[in-house]
Design a protein around this motif. Sequence first.
Motif, PDB file in Angstrom:
ATOM      1  N   UNK A   1      15.378  37.389   4.137  1.00 29.12           N
ATOM      2  CA  UNK A   1      14.414  36.655   3.321  1.00 29.12           C
ATOM      3  C   UNK A   1      14.605  36.972   1.839  1.00 29.12           C
ATOM      4  N   UNK A   2      14.999  38.212   1.534  1.00 26.73           N
ATOM      5  CA  UNK A   2      15.271  38.578   0.140  1.00 26.73           C
ATOM      6  C   UNK A   2      16.454  37.780  -0.395  1.00 26.73           C
ATOM      7  N   UNK A   3      17.491  37.657   0.427  1.00 25.81           N
ATOM      8  CA  UNK A   3      18.648  36.849   0.027  1.00 25.81           C
ATOM      9  C   UNK A   3      18.228  35.394  -0.167  1.00 25.81           C
ATOM     10  N   UNK A   4      17.350  34.922   0.702  1.00 24.95           N
ATOM     11  CA  UNK A   4      16.867  33.544   0.592  1.00 24.95           C
ATOM     12  C   UNK A   4      16.056  33.346  -0.688  1.00 24.95           C
ATOM     13  N   UNK A   5      15.299  34.395  -1.093  1.00 23.53           N
ATOM     14  CA  UNK A   5      14.563  34.336  -2.357  1.00 23.53           C
ATOM     15  C   UNK A   5      15.504  34.024  -3.512  1.00 23.53           C
ATOM     16  N   UNK A   6      16.642  34.717  -3.517  1.00 21.88           N
ATOM     17  CA  UNK A   6      17.576  34.574  -4.634  1.00 21.88           C
ATOM     18  C   UNK A   6      18.316  33.245  -4.589  1.00 21.88           C
ATOM     19  N   UNK A   7      18.582  32.745  -3.389  1.00 24.98           N
ATOM     20  CA  UNK A   7      19.312  31.485  -3.264  1.00 24.98           C
ATOM     21  C   UNK A   7      18.426  30.287  -3.573  1.00 24.98           C
ATOM     22  N   UNK A   8      17.202  30.326  -3.070  1.00 28.00           N
ATOM     23  CA  UNK A   8      16.283  29.185  -3.250  1.00 28.00           C
ATOM     24  C   UNK A   8      14.924  29.702  -3.731  1.00 28.00           C
ATOM     25  N   UNK A   9      14.825  30.153  -4.966  1.00 28.38           N
ATOM     26  CA  UNK A   9      13.548  30.715  -5.439  1.00 28.38           C
ATOM     27  C   UNK A   9      12.433  29.674  -5.533  1.00 28.38           C
TER      28      UNK A   9
ATOM     29  N   UNK B   1       9.802  42.845  -6.023  1.00 29.90           N
ATOM     30  CA  UNK B   1      10.562  43.683  -6.957  1.00 29.90           C
ATOM     31  C   UNK B   1      11.611  44.515  -6.226  1.00 29.90           C
ATOM     32  N   UNK B   2      11.251  45.021  -5.044  1.00 23.78           N
ATOM     33  CA  UNK B   2      12.197  45.893  -4.360  1.00 23.78           C
ATOM     34  C   UNK B   2      11.855  46.060  -2.895  1.00 23.78           C
ATOM     35  N   UNK B   3      12.825  46.563  -2.145  1.00 24.71           N
ATOM     36  CA  UNK B   3      12.642  46.836  -0.719  1.00 24.71           C
ATOM     37  C   UNK B   3      13.272  48.189  -0.411  1.00 24.71           C
ATOM     38  N   UNK B   4      12.541  49.028   0.302  1.00 24.41           N
ATOM     39  CA  UNK B   4      13.000  50.369   0.646  1.00 24.41           C
ATOM     40  C   UNK B   4      13.342  50.428   2.125  1.00 24.41           C
ATOM     41  N   UNK B   5      14.597  50.746   2.430  1.00 25.49           N
ATOM     42  CA  UNK B   5      15.051  50.879   3.811  1.00 25.49           C
ATOM     43  C   UNK B   5      14.880  52.330   4.233  1.00 25.49           C
ATOM     44  N   UNK B   6      14.043  52.550   5.234  1.00 32.12           N
ATOM     45  CA  UNK B   6      13.725  53.908   5.688  1.00 32.12           C
ATOM     46  C   UNK B   6      14.084  54.024   7.158  1.00 32.12           C
ATOM     47  N   UNK B   7      14.656  55.151   7.533  1.00 32.77           N
ATOM     48  CA  UNK B   7      14.967  55.355   8.947  1.00 32.77           C
ATOM     49  C   UNK B   7      15.851  56.558   9.152  1.00 32.77           C
ATOM     50  N   UNK B   8      16.041  56.965  10.399  1.00 33.65           N
ATOM     51  CA  UNK B   8      16.889  58.125  10.702  1.00 33.65           C
ATOM     52  C   UNK B   8      18.325  57.877  10.272  1.00 33.65           C
TER      53      UNK B   8
ATOM     54  N   UNK C   1      22.198  44.478 -15.013  1.00 30.41           N
ATOM     55  CA  UNK C   1      21.654  43.602 -13.977  1.00 30.41           C
ATOM     56  C   UNK C   1      20.883  42.433 -14.592  1.00 30.41           C
ATOM     57  N   UNK C   2      20.107  42.690 -15.675  1.00 29.87           N
ATOM     58  CA  UNK C   2      19.344  41.622 -16.315  1.00 29.87           C
ATOM     59  C   UNK C   2      20.268  40.611 -16.992  1.00 29.87           C
ATOM     60  N   UNK C   3      21.389  41.117 -17.525  1.00 28.28           N
ATOM     61  CA  UNK C   3      22.342  40.199 -18.150  1.00 28.28           C
ATOM     62  C   UNK C   3      22.965  39.256 -17.133  1.00 28.28           C
ATOM     63  N   UNK C   4      23.070  39.704 -15.869  1.00 30.01           N
ATOM     64  CA  UNK C   4      23.677  38.889 -14.824  1.00 30.01           C
ATOM     65  C   UNK C   4      22.635  38.331 -13.860  1.00 30.01           C
ATOM     66  N   UNK C   5      21.339  38.410 -14.209  1.00 26.81           N
ATOM     67  CA  UNK C   5      20.268  37.974 -13.319  1.00 26.81           C
ATOM     68  C   UNK C   5      20.444  36.504 -12.937  1.00 26.81           C
ATOM     69  N   UNK C   6      20.050  36.145 -11.706  1.00 29.01           N
ATOM     70  CA  UNK C   6      19.486  37.017 -10.681  1.00 29.01           C
ATOM     71  C   UNK C   6      20.535  37.949 -10.071  1.00 29.01           C
ATOM     72  N   UNK C   7      20.120  39.190  -9.774  1.00 30.18           N
ATOM     73  CA  UNK C   7      21.056  40.188  -9.271  1.00 30.18           C
ATOM     74  C   UNK C   7      20.318  41.146  -8.346  1.00 30.18           C
ATOM     75  N   UNK C   8      21.110  41.902  -7.588  1.00 33.36           N
ATOM     76  CA  UNK C   8      20.569  42.899  -6.666  1.00 33.36           C
ATOM     77  C   UNK C   8      21.154  44.259  -7.030  1.00 33.36           C
TER      78      UNK C   8
ATOM     79  N   UNK D   1      13.773  38.890 -12.026  1.00 32.69           N
ATOM     80  CA  UNK D   1      14.953  38.347 -11.364  1.00 32.69           C
ATOM     81  C   UNK D   1      15.925  39.424 -10.887  1.00 32.69           C
ATOM     82  N   UNK D   2      15.530  40.681 -10.982  1.00 34.13           N
ATOM     83  CA  UNK D   2      16.352  41.782 -10.484  1.00 34.13           C
ATOM     84  C   UNK D   2      15.621  42.431  -9.315  1.00 34.13           C
ATOM     85  N   UNK D   3      16.266  42.431  -8.149  1.00 30.91           N
ATOM     86  CA  UNK D   3      15.678  43.035  -6.951  1.00 30.91           C
ATOM     87  C   UNK D   3      16.385  44.355  -6.676  1.00 30.91           C
ATOM     88  N   UNK D   4      15.604  45.384  -6.384  1.00 32.97           N
ATOM     89  CA  UNK D   4      16.149  46.712  -6.120  1.00 32.97           C
ATOM     90  C   UNK D   4      16.034  47.003  -4.623  1.00 32.97           C
TER      91      UNK D   4
END
Length: 659
Positions: free
Chosen positions: A210-218, A230-237, A284-291, A335-338
């Motif tokens: 869905x994050x990728x979809x945000x950037x492709x079709x905002x 703004x960002x997504x945190x991947x947590x896990x073992x 990243x802002x110079x190349x926005x949208x960016x990840x 436009x920058x997602x972390x």
Amino acid sequence: MTKDNNTNPKKPKFSSWWIYGIIAILLLGFQYFGSSTFSSTKKTTTSELQEYLRNGDVAKIVIITNTRQAKVYLTEEALKKKVHQDVAHQPFSLNPGATPQYVLDYGDLQIFQNEITEIKKENNLDTIVEFSTESNVLGDLLLSLLPFVVIIGIWIYLMRRMSGGAGGGAGGQIFNIGKSKAKLFDEKTDTRTSFKDVAGLEGAKEEVEEIVEFLKHPDKYTSLGGKIPKGALLVGPPGTGKTLLAKAVAGEAKVPFFSLSGSDFVEMFVGVGASRVRDLFKQAKDKAPAIIFIDEIDAIGRARGKNNFTGSNDERENTLNQLLTEMDGFGTNTNVIVLAATNRADVLDKALMRAGRFDRQIYVDLPDIRERKEIFEVHLRPIKTAETLDLDFLARQTPGFSGADIANVCNEAALIAARKEKKAVTKQDFLDAVDRIVGGLEKKNKIITPGEKKTIAYHEAGHATVSWMLEHAAPLVKVTIVPRGQSLGAAWYLPEERLIVRPDQMKDEMCATLGGRAAEKVIFNKISTGALSDLEKVTKQARAMVTIYGLNDKIGNLTYYDSSGQTDYGFSKPYSEDTAQKIDKEISILIEEQYVRAVALLEKHKDKLTELAERLLEKEVIFKDDLEKIFGKRPFEKEFDEKGQEIQDEETTPTPLEK
């Protein structure tokens, strides 16, 4: 006909090192051509010089006082003599008249001078004797400058190494040390990973898709008033696929993807981390949208204010403060997602975890049986198998395994098959690989006395017997008395993976774990140190029942567990000394009750225990079928379908109890 550009040789790039090399060659050339080594000057001795003097061949002698050397110049008549024909012609010289024909080393100057004077008087010679000193200006200059050149060269080399490489781009020079070290991925060349390569992780994959979809079709989302997160945190073992998900995002998103590790911000210079954060977000802002993807973010995102006993400037805190400001502060760009990944979410700063910075926390859990089957399908693609493998069977044999563990199983199976000179990998190779990873390497040559071997056999048979007789204990899969890793024997069980566990289930597991020591007591009336890992396991279980899960009547419905991890840094316990004594007493009572229960069970089935141990001594490895022949069908057997799966959808895992 068009000319292929690939056939044209690439012109070498100009480098400043070429100039340095040319200068060095010129200096060496002047030194070489200016020396006497290139002329035909010959070495001579003092006695030969005296003979040349008596013959009247010497026109001039120049005595170099600082080098203890003398240069001999011959007369025109002497050069025509046959004895001097080797030095008569100079092949190359910038100043022929200044080139001596002979050179010699003398000892004491006074003696050498007196000998020449006497010969001149005796033979009435008009030979000129001169005294001089020589200095190699170029050589002296090189020697004086060489230490400074070496020191400056080493300093430049160290600065270039510390600043991230020898290139000329960002981070390549000492003045660019504050530049970001993030790698910019090109989806066409740098990474080929896509969401199809990520097996399982359906929920986590849906979130990042869905994050990728945000950037492709905002416009699809912003038209309804929504905002891109703004960002997504991947947590896990560890090993569950957090970094793999990020690679898939890099492959799927048609936007610039900056990837780096949390440790890339850390540097020996103060202020570098914060500077690199600013530069990263500026790019990243110079190349926005960016990840932006930050792996192992706990390296800089650890909670502030802890363990800073020195009171000095904390570079890591400055870096974190700058990251917080860039993610959600004045002048931030939406436009920058972390994306970030960590397996230590409990130590992260609360300000970093709040909504508006990391709006989404995606938990990447260990795969279940269906997801493990999908992961096996991915990792078995490059492996040449001898048969159509039952992936459901392999998935059942590896519960609790992460995606990285399953990849390791497939690789180990291929290595085992190659070691056995097989042309393809078989099912048994996969089972051996699971045993190798879970239990460790077999040590068949380990020296064990017959008495020790008998004790180990009864110990493992005790585990198997008790677990077979208890309803909630894990049923046996395999027992071996062949040493593996650090253990002298190992047993594989198929415990149910439960989401909630009740006290009677935990007590049955503790009783089965103590079955090994109980068997030693029943058979030999002696106990040994072989139950160390068993005692460690039951002590942890009992302490968890009393202090964490509130399953003890005397202590009551209390827990002393702190999920935030704050108690790890404290010096005091969260309970009184009186409560500590009660906890210790209840833990001891709980363990001893299960030990007495295990002894009673084994006393009742002592004959079957002995028969099982004897069979184990004979075969060294026994399986579930051997227990059924001795004990009969297990009274608490679950029902399975034709594929061997439990109808109740309860999955099981082999877990070794190491001794």
